[in-house]
Design an enzyme around this catalytic site. Structure first.
Site, PDB file in Angstrom:
ATOM      1  N   GLU A  11     -20.066  49.857  53.813  1.00 44.10           N
ATOM      2  CA  GLU A  11     -18.791  49.182  53.540  1.00 44.10           C
ATOM      3  C   GLU A  11     -17.600  49.811  54.261  1.00 44.10           C
ATOM      4  OE1 GLU A  11     -18.324  48.688  49.318  1.00 44.10           O
ATOM      5  OE2 GLU A  11     -19.958  47.254  49.239  1.00 44.10           O
TER       6      GLU A  11
ATOM      7  N   GLU B  78     -26.761  45.198  48.414  1.00 49.42           N
ATOM      8  CA  GLU B  78     -26.220  45.370  47.059  1.00 49.42           C
ATOM      9  C   GLU B  78     -25.867  44.006  46.492  1.00 49.42           C
ATOM     10  OE1 GLU B  78     -22.817  47.984  46.592  1.00 49.42           O
ATOM     11  OE2 GLU B  78     -23.746  49.522  47.846  1.00 49.42           O
TER      12      GLU B  78
END
Ligand code: PNW
Length: 493
Positions: A211, A399
């Protein structure tokens, strides 16, 4: 253009005259062609579910080092910027830290047992850089590496494939300037090389970074995450550049040092654009928006160049690029990992960009974390948009999951029907992507355990196992029982 492998609904209409048995056979044949496996009993006994996933689909769970390990000072681990940040008053919920977290540093065998009970094929975990290089560079700490050797061996002994993220935000504190310095990107490549040399005899799947926006923008521009800075646009864009440069140099280092075949990718929380209405114009707008809103990160990584529109928008604040940077950043990837939580609704417009982002409604439903608004179709659209723009050879959901206000019943159970609702709807929408033939290979549920949720401390629980942070006792929630059945049936249940 992306192929649409024989969507099942297309074969329904010409078959009105078929017997139920022949209908079943025809659908099964169509499904075989499209690579979708149907349950054996689909047209005999009552099916457990019509939403079967392709054969060999990988089911897994995800965690990250600083969120679960604890052992902050064990065996020579050096501090990371998250140790410093969480120990700074006012930065995290109630001043909570990852000093102990789930104590997975000591309880990893128990965690592997939980994974085994679920029946997962894969476990996505990250490595604490400062456990292995306490100062970020220079002298490695063999005791730190030993821990990861033990975890990897325990996973393999239980037939669970390790998927390793090299950097999930816990940057060694000792690196001067942190991500403001491009030396950090080079240090990351050296660290990646070292880990690859020592683990790639047994680990074959690596993700460089997790991320970009969270460890660059949120850490260096918004200040809500470590190191908590509020840099102006120019330096903040350079931090972004150093982040994607680290990824690129990392990919090169992994490939150059691998002891065997390796699959290299990253885990990225792309802005997930969902058409407000599923008609051609809005679908096209969402595709454009996916390219545009991910400009500094995924778009640049997958194209090896900054989009002209991004450079133009940033003007004098655009990142400074050195020779060789873009080649590294655009390194070919074996897979793209997507962390998917929330939708961004997009509609077509006559503006220069060709789309507008819809404002968020005050009454829009969300999970326990206020940012975690619920739009399960986002997991379908992110796979479709990323596939149709960049055609990656493979996509994983690295995720997906949610926070919930779990309560323990007097019998000691956690009946998290809200989390099951969230997950079931997302897997239903991911099935849609699989059935249409997109190269979706696996799904990692966030998270195996309740853990240290960054600035939210322990106040937000994302686990499918409840953790009592006083005793470290793990208790499976209803969602764990549910996920186990999903895995056993290879289908949404
Ligand atoms: C991810 N948002 O972070 C991280 O990879 C995990 O470490 C984290 O625990 C998990 O999601 C749950 O938060 C995100 O604001 C943080 O949209 C913030 C956002 C998304 C993901």
């Amino acid at each position: 253009m992306r192929r649409f492998a024989l969507p099942l609904r297309k074969v329904h209409s010409p078959m009105r005259n078929l017997s139920r048995r022949d209908f079943g056979k025809t659908v099964a044949a169509a499904a075989a062609l499209s690579g979708v496996s149907l349950p054996r009993f689909a047209f005999g006994q009552a099916p457990a579910s019509d939403l079967a996933y392709p054969k060999g689909f990988l089911w897994g769970c995800a965690t990250a080092a600083y969120q679960v390990e604890g052992g902050a000072k064990a065996d020579g681990r050096g501090p990371s910027i998250w140790d410093t940040f969480s120990h700074t008053p006012g930065k995290t919920y109630h001043g909570e830290t990852g000093d102990v977290a789930d104590d997975s540093y000591h309880l990893y065998k128990e965690d592997v047992r939980l994974l085994k009970n679920l029946g997962v094929g894969g476990y996505r975990m990250s490595i604490s850089w400062s456990r292995v290089f306490p100062k970020g560079t220079g002298q490695p700490n063999p005791l730190g590496l030993d821990y990861y050797n033990r975890v990897v061996d325990e996973l393999l002994a239980n037939n669970i494939t390790p998927y390793i993220t090299l950097f999930h935000w816990d940057l060694p504190q000792a690196l001067p300037g942190g991500w403001q310095s491009r030396d950090t990107s080079k240090a990351f490549a050296d660290y990646a090389a070292y880990i690859t040399r020592h683990l790639s005899d047994r680990v074959h799947h690596f993700m460089t970074t997790n991320e970009f926006t969270c460890f660059t923008d949120i850490g260096y521009r918004d200040g809500r995450f470590a190191p908590g800075l509020r840099l102006p646009d120019g330096p903040a864009n350079q931090v972004r550049h150093n982040g994607i440069l680290a990824h690129g140099l990392g990919v090169q280092a992994i490939r150059a040092n691998a002891k065997g075949p390796v699959q290299v990718g990253l885990a990225e929380n792309a802005v997930v654009c969902v058409p407000v209405i599923e008609t051609r114009e809005h679908i096209e707008a969402a595709r454009r928006a996916t390219h545009d809103l991910n400009a500094p990160f995924l778009t640049t990584v997958l194209e090896g160049k900054y989009p002209a529109s991004y450079l133009e928008r940033e003007g004098a604040n655009a990142p400074k690029v050195q020779p060789g940077d873009m080649e590294a950043i655009g390194s070919r990837l074996d897979f793209v990992g997507l962390n998917v939580y929330t939708p961004t609704y997009v509609r077509a417009s006559d503006s220069a960009r060709g789309f507008v982002v819809e404002p968020r409604q005050a009454s829009y439903p969300h999970m326990a974390s206020p940012w975690l608004v619920i739009g399960p179709e986002c997991i379908y659209w992110v796979v479709r948009n990323v596939s149709s723009i960049w055609h990656p050879p493979a996509i994983y959901i690295t995720e997906n999951g949610c926070s919930a206000d779990d309560v323990i019943t007097p019998e000691g159970r956690i009946e998290d029907t809200d989390r099951v609702m969230y997950l079931r709807n997302h897997l239903t929408q991911l099935h849609r992507a699989a059935a249409e033939g997109y190269p979706i290979k696996g799904y990692f549920l966030w998270s195996l355990l309740d853990n240290f949720e960054w600035a939210d401390g322990y106040s937000k629980r994302f686990g499918i196992h409840y953790v009592d942070f006083k005793t470290e006792k793990r208790t499976p929630k209803l969602s764990a029982e549910w996920y186990r059945e999903v895995i056993a049936h290879n289908a949404v249940v």
